[in-house]
Design an enzyme around this catalytic site. Structure first.
Site, PDB file in Angstrom:
ATOM      1  N   HIS A  82      -9.284   3.567  19.163  1.00 55.15           N
ATOM      2  CA  HIS A  82      -8.586   2.418  19.753  1.00 55.15           C
ATOM      3  C   HIS A  82      -9.232   1.944  21.056  1.00 55.15           C
ATOM      4  O   HIS A  82      -9.317   0.747  21.310  1.00 55.15           O
ATOM      5  CB  HIS A  82      -7.097   2.743  19.920  1.00 55.15           C
ATOM      6  CG  HIS A  82      -6.396   2.820  18.594  1.00 55.15           C
ATOM      7  ND1 HIS A  82      -5.877   3.988  18.081  1.00 55.15           N
ATOM      8  CD2 HIS A  82      -6.178   1.867  17.652  1.00 55.15           C
ATOM      9  CE1 HIS A  82      -5.355   3.744  16.887  1.00 55.15           C
ATOM     10  NE2 HIS A  82      -5.520   2.478  16.606  1.00 55.15           N
ATOM     11  N   GLU A 115      -0.057   0.365  13.670  1.00 52.14           N
ATOM     12  CA  GLU A 115       0.433   1.561  14.390  1.00 52.14           C
ATOM     13  C   GLU A 115       0.884   1.213  15.809  1.00 52.14           C
ATOM     14  O   GLU A 115       1.623   1.969  16.420  1.00 52.14           O
ATOM     15  CB  GLU A 115      -0.645   2.643  14.530  1.00 52.14           C
ATOM     16  CG  GLU A 115      -1.308   3.104  13.274  1.00 52.14           C
ATOM     17  CD  GLU A 115      -2.736   2.589  13.214  1.00 52.14           C
ATOM     18  OE1 GLU A 115      -2.951   1.375  13.446  1.00 52.14           O
ATOM     19  OE2 GLU A 115      -3.628   3.385  12.917  1.00 52.14           O
ATOM     20  N   ASP A 139      -8.180  -5.286  13.191  1.00 54.49           N
ATOM     21  CA  ASP A 139      -7.977  -3.837  12.987  1.00 54.49           C
ATOM     22  C   ASP A 139      -7.359  -3.628  11.608  1.00 54.49           C
ATOM     23  O   ASP A 139      -6.183  -3.291  11.474  1.00 54.49           O
ATOM     24  CB  ASP A 139      -7.043  -3.328  14.100  1.00 54.49           C
ATOM     25  CG  ASP A 139      -6.888  -1.815  14.079  1.00 54.49           C
ATOM     26  OD1 ASP A 139      -7.667  -1.136  13.395  1.00 54.49           O
ATOM     27  OD2 ASP A 139      -5.961  -1.320  14.751  1.00 54.49           O
ATOM     28  N   GLN A 168       0.823  -1.213   0.000  1.00 59.02           N
ATOM     29  CA  GLN A 168       0.000   0.000   0.000  1.00 59.02           C
ATOM     30  C   GLN A 168       0.857   1.263   0.000  1.00 59.02           C
ATOM     31  O   GLN A 168       2.057   1.212   0.268  1.00 59.02           O
ATOM     32  CB  GLN A 168      -0.926   0.007   1.219  1.00 59.02           C
ATOM     33  CG  GLN A 168      -0.220  -0.168   2.557  1.00 59.02           C
ATOM     34  CD  GLN A 168      -1.015  -0.975   3.563  1.00 59.02           C
ATOM     35  OE1 GLN A 168      -2.233  -1.050   3.468  1.00 59.02           O
ATOM     36  NE2 GLN A 168      -0.348  -1.593   4.528  1.00 59.02           N
ATOM     37  N   ASP A 228       0.516 -12.210   6.729  1.00 57.27           N
ATOM     38  CA  ASP A 228      -0.898 -12.112   6.381  1.00 57.27           C
ATOM     39  C   ASP A 228      -1.734 -12.700   7.530  1.00 57.27           C
ATOM     40  O   ASP A 228      -1.500 -13.837   7.959  1.00 57.27           O
ATOM     41  CB  ASP A 228      -1.166 -12.885   5.089  1.00 57.27           C
ATOM     42  CG  ASP A 228      -2.651 -12.962   4.787  1.00 57.27           C
ATOM     43  OD1 ASP A 228      -3.327 -11.923   4.815  1.00 57.27           O
ATOM     44  OD2 ASP A 228      -3.161 -14.086   4.563  1.00 57.27           O
ATOM     45  N   PRO A 248      -4.586  -5.557   0.511  1.00 54.15           N
ATOM     46  CA  PRO A 248      -4.251  -6.780   1.258  1.00 54.15           C
ATOM     47  C   PRO A 248      -5.340  -7.315   2.189  1.00 54.15           C
ATOM     48  O   PRO A 248      -5.193  -8.367   2.769  1.00 54.15           O
ATOM     49  CB  PRO A 248      -3.032  -6.345   2.076  1.00 54.15           C
ATOM     50  CG  PRO A 248      -3.204  -4.876   2.282  1.00 54.15           C
ATOM     51  CD  PRO A 248      -3.957  -4.357   1.082  1.00 54.15           C
TER      52      PRO A 248
END
Ligand code: SAM
Length: 323
Positions: free
Chosen positions: A83, A107, A178, A52, A159, A187
């Site tokens: 979150h 993140e 998430d 990406q 993955d 993906p």
């Protein structure tokens, strides 16, 4: 000579006003016909990973932001809403979450919130994109905080579907999905299907709980969100969706908590607050017992959309975002 008025927007306290013409903008389409313009102070990263386009920038309004494939993922000033809402209702619903697996969440913030629960012994973060994780660690250090060096955290670039498929039955008490949105060729689109949710259910313990982000809840087009909820319902007996407001997203966003035997709605506000205290959760800004009780009370048009018949998402017929 009359002074020309500049096309400016009102300033935030301590910030210069934004010069519309000369500012640098990040423009995100929120629907095919609408967009949100973020005036940026500076662009820090613009990189292409094998999966990406990754951008990191400092915005005037929301501080530092991460964008993937042109879509806002999280922003410094309001990421706590997303979150906390994604993690805590699910972990609190489980009476003793010890093993937690996050699929995506590069993140680091989702994992940070999980390990705040003192019951958690091991927490996996499986994000397909090592570059997102490396850049987040470097440029968004507050998001993940201690996770990058905490012994309970197992962080792997892989993955998520393959990882879960290869994991043992009943491996996790809670799985948090998430993921970035299902863009064609991206993906994540094979991780929104009935077959994928079946894999998750099988890897969860008998009392296991799953939480996931599940597309925009903005009326009138609830197609994506309702399809995800319908699909979850084919696998999990208890599916409880809700909607959050994350200002940097500029549109309401869906989250769902689902369980095999545990129903989040059955918890009283008092019990939620008791578990929060027992788990040692101290720095919450969005979530507590009152929030827990309130969030699951969704408006009628959402309940109607969940009850209406419609398609489900399968490997043969995956879901793609419209923008
Ligand atoms: N807060 C977010 C939002 O706005 O929806 C999601 C955040 S998180 C950054 C999304 C992550 O999902 C990305 O880092 C991306 O690499 C990861 N991802 C996408 N497809 C994946 C897959 N198949 N397996 C594991 N991680 C995946």
């Amino acid at each position: 000579m009359k002074k020309k008025r500049s096309a400016g927007l009102p300033a935030l306290a301590g910030e210069p006003s934004v010069d519309i013409k000369n500012s640098r903008w990040f423009i995100e389409f929120t629907t095919p016909h609408e967009a949100h313009m973020h005036a940026m102070k500076r662009f820090i990263v613009n990189a292409k990973s094998p999966f990406q386009q990754i951008e990191i920038a400092d915005s005037f309004q929301y501080g530092r932001c991460l964008m993937l494939d042109g879509k806002m993922q999280s922003a410094e000033k309001d990421e706590f809403i997303y979150h906390e809402a994604l993690v805590h209702p699910a972990l609190i619903t489980h009476p003793e979450p010890r093993r937690v697996c996050i699929i995506g969440g590069g993140e680091g913030a989702t994992q940070k919130h999980c390990i705040w629960h003192n019951t958690v012994e091991k927490c996996w973060m499986i994000d397909i994109d090592g570059m997102v994780m490396d850049l987040s660690r470097k440029y968004l250090p507050e998001w993940g905080g201690p996770v990058w060096r905490d012994k309970r955290c197992i962080i792997k670039a892989a993955d998520g579907r393959k990882f879960l498929k290869e994991s043992k039955k009943s491996s996790f008490d809670v799985v948090i999905i998430d993921l970035s949105e299902p863009v064609p060729g991206g993906p994540s689109y094979m991780l929104f299907t009935k077959e994928f949710y079946r894999i998750v259910a099988d890897r969860l313990t008998p009392d296991g709980v799953i939480a996931l982000q599940c597309a925009s809840t903005q009326a009138p087009d609830l197609t994506m969100h309702a399809m995800i909820i319908r699909t979850l319902k084919t696998v999990f007996p208890y599916v409880r969706p809700f909607s959050i407001e994350v200002p940097a997203f500029d549109l309401p966003w869906g989250i769902a908590v689902a369980g095999k035997t545990l129903d989040p709605v059955a918890l009283s506000a008092h019990e939620v607050d008791r578990r929060i205290a027992d788990r040692g959760l101290k720095n919450l800004r969005y979530y507590d017992g009152i929030t827990h009780q309130g969030i699951f009370q969704v408006p009628k048009y959402l309940r109607d959309a969940y009850a209406a018949p419609g398609d489900i998402i399968t490997d043969d017929s995956p879901l793609f975002t419209a923008i």
